[in-house]
Design a protein around this motif. Sequence first.
Motif, PDB file in Angstrom:
ATOM      1  N   UNK A   1     -17.086 -32.393  18.232  1.00  0.00           N
ATOM      2  CA  UNK A   1     -15.706 -32.344  17.755  1.00  0.00           C
ATOM      3  C   UNK A   1     -15.244 -33.603  17.046  1.00  0.00           C
ATOM      4  N   UNK A   2     -16.050 -34.604  16.919  1.00  0.00           N
ATOM      5  CA  UNK A   2     -15.613 -35.892  16.352  1.00  0.00           C
ATOM      6  C   UNK A   2     -14.802 -35.756  15.069  1.00  0.00           C
ATOM      7  N   UNK A   3     -15.258 -34.969  14.129  1.00  0.00           N
ATOM      8  CA  UNK A   3     -14.583 -34.853  12.837  1.00  0.00           C
ATOM      9  C   UNK A   3     -13.880 -33.518  12.652  1.00  0.00           C
ATOM     10  N   UNK A   4     -13.474 -32.901  13.751  1.00  0.00           N
ATOM     11  CA  UNK A   4     -12.812 -31.601  13.681  1.00  0.00           C
ATOM     12  C   UNK A   4     -11.386 -31.691  14.203  1.00  0.00           C
ATOM     13  N   UNK A   5     -10.590 -30.682  13.872  1.00  0.00           N
ATOM     14  CA  UNK A   5      -9.201 -30.649  14.316  1.00  0.00           C
ATOM     15  C   UNK A   5      -9.068 -30.176  15.753  1.00  0.00           C
ATOM     16  N   UNK A   6     -10.013 -29.405  16.239  1.00  0.00           N
ATOM     17  CA  UNK A   6      -9.946 -28.916  17.611  1.00  0.00           C
ATOM     18  C   UNK A   6     -10.809 -29.776  18.517  1.00  0.00           C
ATOM     19  N   UNK A   7     -10.509 -29.722  19.816  1.00  0.00           N
ATOM     20  CA  UNK A   7     -11.223 -30.547  20.779  1.00  0.00           C
ATOM     21  C   UNK A   7     -11.487 -29.728  22.028  1.00  0.00           C
ATOM     22  N   UNK A   8     -12.732 -29.389  22.293  1.00  0.00           N
ATOM     23  CA  UNK A   8     -13.097 -28.599  23.460  1.00  0.00           C
ATOM     24  C   UNK A   8     -13.975 -29.380  24.431  1.00  0.00           C
ATOM     25  N   UNK A   9     -13.902 -30.705  24.417  1.00  0.00           N
ATOM     26  CA  UNK A   9     -14.780 -31.488  25.278  1.00  0.00           C
ATOM     27  C   UNK A   9     -14.069 -32.077  26.491  1.00  0.00           C
ATOM     28  N   UNK A  10     -12.781 -31.872  26.609  1.00  0.00           N
ATOM     29  CA  UNK A  10     -12.047 -32.393  27.749  1.00  0.00           C
ATOM     30  C   UNK A  10     -12.271 -31.532  28.981  1.00  0.00           C
ATOM     31  N   UNK A  11     -12.447 -32.184  30.126  1.00  0.00           N
ATOM     32  CA  UNK A  11     -12.744 -31.455  31.351  1.00  0.00           C
ATOM     33  C   UNK A  11     -11.938 -32.010  32.512  1.00  0.00           C
ATOM     34  N   UNK A  12     -11.683 -31.122  33.460  1.00  0.00           N
ATOM     35  CA  UNK A  12     -10.929 -31.462  34.664  1.00  0.00           C
ATOM     36  C   UNK A  12     -11.629 -30.826  35.848  1.00  0.00           C
ATOM     37  N   UNK A  13     -11.676 -31.556  36.944  1.00  0.00           N
ATOM     38  CA  UNK A  13     -12.245 -31.011  38.174  1.00  0.00           C
ATOM     39  C   UNK A  13     -11.521 -31.658  39.349  1.00  0.00           C
ATOM     40  N   UNK A  14     -11.354 -30.892  40.399  1.00  0.00           N
ATOM     41  CA  UNK A  14     -10.765 -31.427  41.621  1.00  0.00           C
ATOM     42  C   UNK A  14     -11.868 -31.745  42.603  1.00  0.00           C
ATOM     43  N   UNK A  15     -11.741 -32.857  43.278  1.00  0.00           N
ATOM     44  CA  UNK A  15     -12.724 -33.236  44.286  1.00  0.00           C
ATOM     45  C   UNK A  15     -12.031 -33.692  45.547  1.00  0.00           C
ATOM     46  N   UNK A  16     -12.790 -33.856  46.601  1.00  0.00           N
ATOM     47  CA  UNK A  16     -12.191 -34.335  47.847  1.00  0.00           C
ATOM     48  C   UNK A  16     -12.416 -35.833  47.975  1.00  0.00           C
ATOM     49  N   UNK A  17     -11.609 -36.441  48.823  1.00  0.00           N
ATOM     50  CA  UNK A  17     -11.677 -37.878  49.038  1.00  0.00           C
ATOM     51  C   UNK A  17     -12.471 -38.131  50.309  1.00  0.00           C
ATOM     52  N   UNK A  18     -13.715 -38.528  50.161  1.00  0.00           N
ATOM     53  CA  UNK A  18     -14.577 -38.900  51.289  1.00  0.00           C
ATOM     54  C   UNK A  18     -14.584 -37.867  52.412  1.00  0.00           C
ATOM     55  N   UNK A  19     -14.658 -36.598  52.079  1.00  0.00           N
ATOM     56  CA  UNK A  19     -14.753 -35.546  53.083  1.00  0.00           C
ATOM     57  C   UNK A  19     -13.456 -35.232  53.807  1.00  0.00           C
ATOM     58  N   UNK A  20     -12.344 -35.823  53.387  1.00  0.00           N
ATOM     59  CA  UNK A  20     -11.057 -35.522  54.010  1.00  0.00           C
ATOM     60  C   UNK A  20     -10.450 -34.293  53.346  1.00  0.00           C
ATOM     61  N   UNK A  21      -9.305 -33.881  53.811  1.00  0.00           N
ATOM     62  CA  UNK A  21      -8.646 -32.716  53.208  1.00  0.00           C
ATOM     63  C   UNK A  21      -7.828 -33.094  51.973  1.00  0.00           C
ATOM     64  N   UNK A  22      -7.782 -34.374  51.636  1.00  0.00           N
ATOM     65  CA  UNK A  22      -7.075 -34.815  50.440  1.00  0.00           C
ATOM     66  C   UNK A  22      -7.909 -34.503  49.192  1.00  0.00           C
ATOM     67  N   UNK A  23      -7.224 -34.169  48.106  1.00  0.00           N
ATOM     68  CA  UNK A  23      -7.937 -33.919  46.848  1.00  0.00           C
ATOM     69  C   UNK A  23      -7.563 -34.980  45.824  1.00  0.00           C
ATOM     70  N   UNK A  24      -8.464 -35.170  44.894  1.00  0.00           N
ATOM     71  CA  UNK A  24      -8.240 -36.096  43.789  1.00  0.00           C
ATOM     72  C   UNK A  24      -8.626 -35.376  42.510  1.00  0.00           C
ATOM     73  N   UNK A  25      -7.918 -35.646  41.434  1.00  0.00           N
ATOM     74  CA  UNK A  25      -8.178 -34.994  40.154  1.00  0.00           C
ATOM     75  C   UNK A  25      -8.956 -35.942  39.254  1.00  0.00           C
ATOM     76  N   UNK A  26     -10.034 -35.425  38.700  1.00  0.00           N
ATOM     77  CA  UNK A  26     -10.875 -36.193  37.794  1.00  0.00           C
ATOM     78  C   UNK A  26     -10.764 -35.608  36.393  1.00  0.00           C
TER      79      UNK A  26
END
Length: 123
Positions: A17-42
């Motif tokens: 996508x470097x020289x294009x108008x659209x961008x499909x390389x962005x990603x999001x994933x949720x993970x846990x914090x050291x095995x706890x029930x808390x989540x963090x967004x990456x």
Amino acid sequence: MNKYCVNGFKFQTEKVFRNKKTNNSGVYIQGDVDGTSQTIEYYGVIYEIIEVRYSGCPKKKIVLFRYEWLDPSHRGTKMNHQHNIIEVKHTRKYRSYDPFIIAQNAKQVYYASYQLRRDKVDW
């Protein structure tokens, strides 16, 4: 691979996508914090799409995305409640080495810069 469709999204590597108008390389994933029930967004950018094939019967394969993650802490990611958007500081990279996720776990995001705000040039 340069492109891969999964979860209703068409993902592409950053190089495509470097020289294009659209961008499909962005990603999001949720993970846990050291095995706890808390989540963090990456949040990150896809740099490589890898298909791993296992020999044998039945033949199996898995697709991995290699990312460069952005800092998930409050210094690199924050919620803009006024506009209901997540702001990500693209100059702050995640320090831990954890570059791969299974493609089926990914959700797509779009990154847009603040064109008219000099104080938010890194966000």
